[in-house]
Design a protein around this motif. Structure first.
Motif, short mmCIF file in Angstrom:
data_model
loop_
_atom_site.label_atom_id
_atom_site.label_comp_id
_atom_site.label_asym_id
_atom_site.label_seq_id
_atom_site.Cartn_x
_atom_site.Cartn_y
_atom_site.Cartn_z
N VAL A 27 55.37 -0.60 -39.14
CA VAL A 27 55.41 -0.14 -40.53
C VAL A 27 54.83 -1.22 -41.44
O VAL A 27 55.17 -2.40 -41.31
N VAL A 28 53.96 -0.82 -42.35
CA VAL A 28 53.39 -1.74 -43.35
C VAL A 28 53.50 -1.06 -44.72
O VAL A 28 53.76 0.14 -44.80
N ILE A 29 53.30 -1.82 -45.79
CA ILE A 29 53.26 -1.19 -47.11
C ILE A 29 51.94 -0.44 -47.24
O ILE A 29 50.94 -0.80 -46.60
N ALA A 30 51.94 0.61 -48.03
CA ALA A 30 50.78 1.51 -48.12
C ALA A 30 49.47 0.79 -48.45
O ALA A 30 48.42 1.16 -47.93
N ARG A 31 49.54 -0.24 -49.28
CA ARG A 31 48.29 -0.91 -49.70
C ARG A 31 47.88 -2.05 -48.75
O ARG A 31 46.94 -2.78 -49.01
N SER A 32 48.60 -2.22 -47.65
CA SER A 32 48.33 -3.30 -46.72
C SER A 32 46.94 -3.17 -46.08
O SER A 32 46.43 -2.07 -45.88
N THR A 33 46.37 -4.32 -45.73
CA THR A 33 45.08 -4.32 -45.03
C THR A 33 45.29 -4.22 -43.52
O THR A 33 44.33 -4.06 -42.76
N VAL A 34 46.54 -4.33 -43.09
CA VAL A 34 46.86 -4.21 -41.66
C VAL A 34 46.76 -2.73 -41.27
O VAL A 34 47.45 -1.88 -41.82
N ARG A 35 45.87 -2.44 -40.32
CA ARG A 35 45.65 -1.05 -39.91
C ARG A 35 45.76 -0.86 -38.40
O ARG A 35 45.66 0.26 -37.91
N SER A 36 45.94 -1.96 -37.66
CA SER A 36 46.08 -1.86 -36.21
C SER A 36 46.90 -3.06 -35.71
O SER A 36 47.15 -4.00 -36.46
N LYS A 37 47.27 -3.02 -34.43
CA LYS A 37 48.02 -4.15 -33.87
C LYS A 37 47.18 -5.43 -33.91
O LYS A 37 47.71 -6.51 -34.12
N ALA A 38 45.89 -5.28 -33.72
CA ALA A 38 44.99 -6.44 -33.74
C ALA A 38 45.03 -7.15 -35.09
O ALA A 38 44.88 -8.38 -35.18
N ASP A 39 45.26 -6.39 -36.16
CA ASP A 39 45.31 -6.95 -37.51
C ASP A 39 46.57 -7.80 -37.75
O ASP A 39 46.70 -8.45 -38.79
N LEU B 8 53.51 2.84 -44.71
CA LEU B 8 52.55 3.50 -43.82
C LEU B 8 52.92 3.15 -42.38
O LEU B 8 53.27 2.00 -42.09
N VAL B 9 52.86 4.14 -41.49
CA VAL B 9 53.09 3.90 -40.07
C VAL B 9 51.73 3.84 -39.38
O VAL B 9 50.92 4.76 -39.52
N LEU B 10 51.46 2.76 -38.66
CA LEU B 10 50.17 2.62 -37.98
C LEU B 10 50.06 3.59 -36.81
O LEU B 10 51.06 4.00 -36.23
N GLU B 11 48.82 3.90 -36.46
CA GLU B 11 48.58 4.73 -35.26
C GLU B 11 49.04 3.97 -34.01
O GLU B 11 49.62 4.55 -33.10
N ASP B 12 48.76 2.68 -33.99
CA ASP B 12 49.18 1.83 -32.87
C ASP B 12 50.69 1.70 -32.82
O ASP B 12 51.36 1.69 -33.86
N ASN B 13 51.23 1.60 -31.61
CA ASN B 13 52.67 1.33 -31.48
C ASN B 13 52.90 0.39 -30.31
O ASN B 13 51.97 0.03 -29.59
N PHE B 14 54.14 -0.02 -30.13
CA PHE B 14 54.48 -0.96 -29.06
C PHE B 14 55.21 -0.27 -27.90
O PHE B 14 56.08 -0.84 -27.26
N GLY B 15 54.82 0.97 -27.64
CA GLY B 15 55.33 1.67 -26.47
C GLY B 15 56.55 2.53 -26.74
O GLY B 15 57.18 2.44 -27.79
N SER B 16 56.86 3.38 -25.75
CA SER B 16 58.01 4.27 -25.89
C SER B 16 59.15 3.82 -25.00
O SER B 16 58.97 3.02 -24.08
N GLU B 17 60.32 4.34 -25.29
CA GLU B 17 61.54 3.96 -24.57
C GLU B 17 62.52 5.12 -24.68
O GLU B 17 62.28 6.08 -25.41
N GLU B 18 63.61 5.02 -23.94
CA GLU B 18 64.61 6.08 -23.95
C GLU B 18 65.97 5.54 -24.38
O GLU B 18 66.36 4.44 -24.00
#
Length: 212
Positions: A77-89, A159-169
């Motif tokens: 999760v980032v703030i809407a105006r953040s420049t972070v758009r992927s995990k690489a960022d 904003l929630v990025l398209e990238d994530n750190f995997g799923s779990e149960e």
């Protein structure tokens, strides 16, 4: 979460309340330090851990789990105006996580972890989101079910990025020597899934059935 009357409420609480009703058991909800959850359980200060508890091989060493009742992802999760758009960022950035959460393991085993400036740990996600809003954090890694609940309260702010750190149960955890409770709880949860009451509770909280 706490409501306006300071009562503990939530999806897991409603699910646990319904299960307790069917078991003919009185239930008391006790907030604990999530970092000390295994000590609280095995020290018999609580009898079950029912709060977005991720099933991991490491936790299975000390906790007996029900079968999974929810699948969850670790979202960014980032703030809407953040420049972070992927995990690489996230390289060179300050990233928040909840202390004792499975988000820590998920991030630390990812290749991007080496490039992150600081992993900042919080006692709760509410404080972390406040720090995200004020710029003390660049991003927050959080359980999707928790994150999306908070984000829905403040549309347009995050904003929630398209990238994530995997799923779990998620599962309910009890003491390893509490086989009878585990068996009764499992049977009750299976019935709740089958008769649609688990789906009804999920719809009330998330607007859809996300029960596994």
């Amino acid at each position: 979460f706490r409501d306006q009357q300071n009562k503990l409420v939530g999806f897991d609480i409603d699910l646990a309340r319904e299960a307790a009703r069917r078991l003919g058991a009185q239930v008391e909800f006790k907030p604990i330090d999530w970092n000390a959850k295994e000590a609280e359980l095995n020290g018999k200060r609580v009898d079950a851990l029912w709060n977005g508890l991720t099933i991991t091989e490491k936790r299975k060493e000390n906790i007996a789990f029900t079968t999974p009742y929810l699948e969850n992802r670790q979202i960014v999760v980032v703030i809407a105006r953040s420049t972070v758009r992927s995990k690489a960022d996230l390289a060179g950035k300050v990233v928040g996580l909840q202390e004792g959460s499975s988000a820590i393991d998920a991030v630390e085993k990812d290749d991007v972890a080496k490039s992150i400036k600081e992993l900042k740990k919080y006692g709760d996600n509410v404080t972390a989101l406040m720090d995200l809003s004020t710029g003390r954090l660049d991003a927050l890694v959080v359980d999707e079910v928790v994150g999306r609940y908070y984000l829905a309260k403040k549309p347009g702010e995050y904003l929630v990025l398209e990238d994530n750190f995997g799923s779990e149960e998620y599962g309910v955890g009890v003491r390893k020597d509490d086989a009878e409770l585990l068996a009764r709880l499992q049977k009750t949860m299976d019935e709740m899934k089958k008769d649609g009451s688990a789906a009804r509770i999920s719809n009330e909280w998330f607007g859809k059935d996300i029960v596994k």
